[in-house]
Design an enzyme around this catalytic site. Sequence first.
Site, mmCIF file in Angstrom:
data_model
loop_
_atom_site.group_PDB
_atom_site.id
_atom_site.type_symbol
_atom_site.label_atom_id
_atom_site.label_comp_id
_atom_site.label_asym_id
_atom_site.label_seq_id
_atom_site.Cartn_x
_atom_site.Cartn_y
_atom_site.Cartn_z
ATOM 1 C CG ASP A 1 -9.025 -1.912 6.307
ATOM 2 O OD1 ASP A 1 -8.489 -1.856 7.426
ATOM 3 O OD2 ASP A 1 -9.999 -1.212 5.966
ATOM 4 C CE LYS A 2 -8.572 -11.066 2.465
ATOM 5 N NZ LYS A 2 -9.635 -12.071 2.722
#
Length: 431
Positions: free
Chosen positions: A101-102
Amino acid sequence: MQISADGEQVEAIDDAAKKRKLEEPESKPAAEIPPEPKYPKKKCAILFGYCGTGYQGLQINANCRSIEAELFKAFETTGAVSSENIVDPYKFDFTRCARTDKGVHAAGQLVALKLRQVPDLKEKLNNALPEQIRIFDIVQVTNGFHAKNQCDSRLYEYLLPTYVLAEAPSHLYPHSARGNLAGDSALDRQGDTANQECGTEEQDKSTTPGPMPFSAEQRSAFRISQESLDHLRSCLKQYVGTYNYHNYTVNCPFKEAAAKRFIRSFECSSPFVREEIEWVTLTVHGQAFMLHQIRKMVGMAILLVRTKTPDSVILQSYQATKLTIPKAPALGLLLRWPVFEAYNRKFGNGRQRVDFKLIENEVQPFVEKWIHSRMIEEESSTHVFFDWLQLVDRNASQFSWFLNADGSICEDRRPVRSGTDLQREDENGEI
């Protein structure tokens, strides 16, 4: 020869032209651009790592800065993948092992694709990539190799400052052993608990932490006790095995088959000090993980240690009762590397092994320079974990009802608000 009134002059000009033509060498045709070298294509696995800071995640996405976008650009620049094919990953048989993810980092990540065998390709790719993305090895694999399907399991690490395990404010968790030890039993604090459950947002924000390390100096001086360290390790052991993790992700019903996940091991390192802060490394080895699963597993363990709640709550969290569990900050999470045991057993004798342990001497210096140091620096400057603790304690009523001194989960203590507000925050990625 053309006849004209000044015929003699025309004849002279023609004779001069013929003479120049005989004296001058014949002009050569313009040099053609040599064709691009044709290199054979072979199916390869790329073993690489990256610091996820500044990226929206691994997977390529329109209008988002991603790790894969950087890789594709480097493939095209070096000629490893043609400009015609790079626009369509299916044309070069591209597969990825795991998504991140980010802001999440990877010490070891793997993608597989058909690559043109350009000389010195690893060096050329690294020269074309940002420094925070490094390729450690390029391994030729079978034509049928699929990065995700061939992966047996994955190792993740979570870098945790130990001060987040300091005792929680007792009045916020009145049913817990921590609340009882401080004399704040459920009966003693019933009025305050009711105010928390029905209180205003302003009242929640004004909650003052108790003995939790509040100042930067206190956080730097904090050292975890052996009792708390043992409790943490005991909590992590409760995750080992095959269980229903519907409470450790979002939008996953209890009866959904995908909720069952297998965890091989979950261990905690000895404490170590970096930049005056004490840390531990949590290492989890599992078959596959759901969205936010590891961060929520860490979040639950933190709740139990802070409130001195028995680890039996974790076993009960695998049942149908819906719990709202805070997810620990993304900052601490790191994909250590994927594991390909079955593939190596089948093909490892006649081919190169797909094994990050063989290149650990390259991986670890990169991790220290670009990942661990960045994590620690970010926590020191922005206090991500401390801010997260404050947010958790502001929403303590959403957790305190299942944090009981005897390790039970009592439905009658569930607050009236039933976690709806916090679930909205969870979906927005705030807690």
